[in-house]
Design a protein around this motif. Structure first.
Motif, mmCIF file in Angstrom:
data_model
loop_
_atom_site.group_PDB
_atom_site.id
_atom_site.type_symbol
_atom_site.label_atom_id
_atom_site.label_comp_id
_atom_site.label_asym_id
_atom_site.label_seq_id
_atom_site.Cartn_x
_atom_site.Cartn_y
_atom_site.Cartn_z
ATOM 1 N N GLU A 62 0.815 -1.212 0.000
ATOM 2 C CA GLU A 62 0.000 0.000 0.000
ATOM 3 C C GLU A 62 0.851 1.267 0.000
ATOM 4 O O GLU A 62 0.528 2.232 -0.698
ATOM 5 C CB GLU A 62 -0.955 -0.019 1.197
ATOM 6 N N ALA A 65 2.121 1.666 -3.460
ATOM 7 C CA ALA A 65 1.041 2.117 -4.343
ATOM 8 C C ALA A 65 0.784 3.615 -4.163
ATOM 9 O O ALA A 65 0.592 4.344 -5.143
ATOM 10 C CB ALA A 65 -0.231 1.319 -4.073
ATOM 11 N N GLY A 76 -0.218 4.493 -10.989
ATOM 12 C CA GLY A 76 -0.516 4.332 -9.570
ATOM 13 C C GLY A 76 -2.004 4.278 -9.290
ATOM 14 O O GLY A 76 -2.466 3.482 -8.466
ATOM 15 N N VAL A 79 -3.278 0.912 -10.213
ATOM 16 C CA VAL A 79 -2.845 -0.058 -9.201
ATOM 17 C C VAL A 79 -3.734 0.045 -7.962
ATOM 18 O O VAL A 79 -4.218 -0.969 -7.444
ATOM 19 C CB VAL A 79 -1.355 0.145 -8.835
ATOM 20 N N VAL A 80 -3.947 1.257 -7.474
ATOM 21 C CA VAL A 80 -4.787 1.451 -6.289
ATOM 22 C C VAL A 80 -6.212 0.981 -6.567
ATOM 23 O O VAL A 80 -6.832 0.316 -5.729
ATOM 24 C CB VAL A 80 -4.751 2.917 -5.816
ATOM 25 N N TRP A 83 -6.220 -2.786 -6.546
ATOM 26 C CA TRP A 83 -5.973 -3.244 -5.176
ATOM 27 C C TRP A 83 -7.259 -3.144 -4.347
ATOM 28 O O TRP A 83 -7.620 -4.072 -3.614
ATOM 29 C CB TRP A 83 -4.848 -2.422 -4.559
#
Length: 127
Positions: A62, A65, A76, A79-80, A83
């Motif tokens: 985290e 990220a 990013g 990715v977040v 996630w």
């Protein structure tokens, strides 16, 4: 990019940069909550390490990220977003903390929106 869109992009960028970093660092201190409680018993039984250690690994991911959102916003943010969807699906699969899962899905949509804003503005404002 017009001023309102730039404001929205920056608010989202700071939100999805800072929140993962804070939540990730808290995986080491548990000041905000006991993060291990979000791991279902079935999943915890499959882990090759203690749930608290697993959550520290999650914390590192985290933090990375969040930093990625600040340095490479478009990547990013994707990715977040991914996630957050993964976390939500895990919570839904165990049917625990469904309220948190719904919140994470809404946050994933916002992170995805940041990624799309960054795509359309990367030539004008930077990534």
């Amino acid at each position: 990019m017009n001023t309102n869109l730039l404001l929205v992009k920056n608010v989202l960028k700071y939100t999805f940069g800072l929140v993962p970093i804070v939540a990730g660092l808290d995986k080491f201190t548990n000041l905000l909550t006991n993060w291990s409680q979000y791991i279902s018993e079935g999943f915890a039984g499959m882990l090759p390490l203690e749930p608290s250690t697993f959550m520290m690994v999650v914390g590192v991911i985290e933090v990375v990220a969040g930093i990625l959102v600040f340095t490479k916003t478009k990547i990013g943010a994707y990715v977040v977003s991914a996630w957050l969807v993964a976390i939500a699906l895990t919570l839904i699969a165990s049917w625990s903390y469904v309220d948190v899962a719904v919140r994470d899905l809404v946050m994933a949509i916002a992170a995805f929106s940041l990624a799309k804003l960054s795509e359309s503005s990367s030539d004008q404002v930077g990534n």
